[in-house]
Write a protein that holds these residues in place. Structure first.
Motif, PDB file in Angstrom:
ATOM      1  N   PHE A  65     -25.088  14.179  10.928  1.00 12.06           N
ATOM      2  CA  PHE A  65     -25.384  15.480  10.327  1.00 12.06           C
ATOM      3  C   PHE A  65     -25.121  15.513   8.829  1.00 12.06           C
ATOM      4  O   PHE A  65     -25.563  16.433   8.142  1.00 12.06           O
ATOM      5  N   ASN A  66     -24.423  14.517   8.297  1.00 11.25           N
ATOM      6  CA  ASN A  66     -24.203  14.439   6.858  1.00 11.25           C
ATOM      7  C   ASN A  66     -25.221  13.543   6.167  1.00 11.25           C
ATOM      8  O   ASN A  66     -25.156  13.357   4.962  1.00 11.25           O
ATOM      9  N   ASN A  67     -26.155  12.997   6.919  1.00 12.12           N
ATOM     10  CA  ASN A  67     -27.244  12.235   6.335  1.00 12.12           C
ATOM     11  C   ASN A  67     -28.154  13.216   5.593  1.00 12.12           C
ATOM     12  O   ASN A  67     -28.565  14.234   6.159  1.00 12.12           O
ATOM     13  N   GLN A  68     -28.472  12.908   4.358  1.00 17.46           N
ATOM     14  CA  GLN A  68     -29.248  13.842   3.527  1.00 17.46           C
ATOM     15  C   GLN A  68     -30.617  14.151   4.125  1.00 17.46           C
ATOM     16  O   GLN A  68     -31.062  15.293   4.110  1.00 17.46           O
ATOM     17  N   LYS A  69     -31.302  13.159   4.683  1.00 18.44           N
ATOM     18  CA  LYS A  69     -32.624  13.391   5.277  1.00 18.44           C
ATOM     19  C   LYS A  69     -32.524  14.306   6.490  1.00 18.44           C
ATOM     20  O   LYS A  69     -33.355  15.197   6.680  1.00 18.44           O
ATOM     21  N   VAL A  70     -31.507  14.095   7.328  1.00 16.57           N
ATOM     22  CA  VAL A  70     -31.292  14.950   8.500  1.00 16.57           C
ATOM     23  C   VAL A  70     -30.982  16.367   8.046  1.00 16.57           C
ATOM     24  O   VAL A  70     -31.579  17.341   8.541  1.00 16.57           O
ATOM     25  N   ALA A  71     -30.071  16.500   7.104  1.00 16.82           N
ATOM     26  CA  ALA A  71     -29.671  17.824   6.616  1.00 16.82           C
ATOM     27  C   ALA A  71     -30.868  18.574   6.032  1.00 16.82           C
ATOM     28  O   ALA A  71     -31.067  19.762   6.318  1.00 16.82           O
ATOM     29  N   ASP A  72     -31.673  17.883   5.230  1.00 20.90           N
ATOM     30  CA  ASP A  72     -32.840  18.526   4.622  1.00 20.90           C
ATOM     31  C   ASP A  72     -33.869  18.952   5.668  1.00 20.90           C
ATOM     32  O   ASP A  72     -34.411  20.062   5.604  1.00 20.90           O
ATOM     33  N   LEU A  73     -34.130  18.078   6.628  1.00 15.62           N
ATOM     34  CA  LEU A  73     -35.109  18.388   7.678  1.00 15.62           C
ATOM     35  C   LEU A  73     -34.654  19.593   8.507  1.00 15.62           C
ATOM     36  O   LEU A  73     -35.451  20.502   8.780  1.00 15.62           O
ATOM     37  N   ILE A  74     -33.386  19.613   8.881  1.00 19.69           N
ATOM     38  CA  ILE A  74     -32.860  20.754   9.645  1.00 19.69           C
ATOM     39  C   ILE A  74     -32.924  22.017   8.800  1.00 19.69           C
ATOM     40  O   ILE A  74     -33.386  23.063   9.260  1.00 19.69           O
ATOM     41  N   GLN A  75     -32.466  21.935   7.563  1.00 21.60           N
ATOM     42  CA  GLN A  75     -32.415  23.105   6.680  1.00 21.60           C
ATOM     43  C   GLN A  75     -33.798  23.728   6.488  1.00 21.60           C
ATOM     44  O   GLN A  75     -33.938  24.939   6.486  1.00 21.60           O
ATOM     45  N   GLN A  76     -34.819  22.909   6.366  1.00 19.25           N
ATOM     46  CA  GLN A  76     -36.158  23.410   6.077  1.00 19.25           C
ATOM     47  C   GLN A  76     -36.930  23.876   7.307  1.00 19.25           C
ATOM     48  O   GLN A  76     -37.790  24.754   7.199  1.00 19.25           O
ATOM     49  N   ASN A  77     -36.623  23.323   8.484  1.00 22.17           N
ATOM     50  CA  ASN A  77     -37.491  23.565   9.647  1.00 22.17           C
ATOM     51  C   ASN A  77     -36.807  24.152  10.882  1.00 22.17           C
ATOM     52  O   ASN A  77     -37.496  24.475  11.844  1.00 22.17           O
ATOM     53  N   PHE A  78     -35.500  24.245  10.872  1.00 21.61           N
ATOM     54  CA  PHE A  78     -34.763  24.668  12.059  1.00 21.61           C
ATOM     55  C   PHE A  78     -33.614  25.595  11.658  1.00 21.61           C
ATOM     56  O   PHE A  78     -33.235  25.647  10.496  1.00 21.61           O
ATOM     57  N   TYR A  79     -33.083  26.281  12.653  1.00 19.17           N
ATOM     58  CA  TYR A  79     -31.779  26.926  12.501  1.00 19.17           C
ATOM     59  C   TYR A  79     -30.781  25.992  13.171  1.00 19.17           C
ATOM     60  O   TYR A  79     -31.095  25.373  14.196  1.00 19.17           O
ATOM     61  N   PHE A  80     -29.596  25.890  12.618  1.00 13.63           N
ATOM     62  CA  PHE A  80     -28.590  24.945  13.084  1.00 13.63           C
ATOM     63  C   PHE A  80     -27.353  25.702  13.533  1.00 13.63           C
ATOM     64  O   PHE A  80     -26.815  26.519  12.787  1.00 13.63           O
TER      65      PHE A  80
END
Length: 159
Positions: A65-80
């Motif tokens: 979850f601290n991977n920048q690509k994962v964080a960005d993808l979640i932030q832009q397309n999902f609620y976490f």
């Protein structure tokens, strides 16, 4: 004097690195906020179910979850949503109030974690809900960043 300077430099460097790690994680929400968020913008919900004592959960929090690509993808397309399966507060979600259920002395499970896992929970668990709060993906166990990216991208493409 040189040792003190070296320790000070290490402390500063460590705090900079830690702040970078903490910064990259996607913003998380409480379950109670999801309904209002869905009214303004429909998104799938990524739910990470963990406990404080689970080493695999901590590892997934600190790496995946601290991977920048994962964080960005979640932030832009999902609620976490991050859910502690041993949370003791009542949680209202999808028109129902879920409570902590003690199972012994100083042990128990939250009804919402139990419900989302279908009654057979292991840690960590990743659940993805569509905007209608239906489970569209469920995985029990540790996921690497690359694995989670693949899953999230496939779900995003299916929309």
């Amino acid at each position: 004097m040189k040792i003190r300077d070296a320790i000070l430099r290490l402390a500063i460097l460590g705090s900079i690195l830690l702040s970078g790690i903490c910064f990259s994680q996607a913003k998380s929400y409480q379950f109670e906020a999801i309904e209002n968020l869905q009214e303004s913008e429909k998104k799938d919900v990524v739910v990470f179910i963990h406990t404080n004592w689970c080493n695999y959960c901590k590892a997934m929090e600190n790496t995946t979850f601290n991977n920048q690509k994962v964080a960005d993808l979640i932030q832009q397309n999902f609620y976490f949503v991050i859910l502690d399966a041993e949370e003791k507060r009542d949680i209202s979600f999808a028109g129902k109030t879920f409570r902590y259920k003690p199972t012994g002395k100083d042990t128990g499970i939250h009804e919402l974690a139990e419900t989302l896992s279908g009654g057979n929970i292991s840690y960590p668990s990743l659940i993805i809900l569509n905007p209608q709060n239906e489970i569209i993906f469920q995985y029990d166990g540790f996921l690497k960043s690359s694995e989670l990216l693949d899953i999230l991208n496939k779900i995003k493409q299916e929309e």
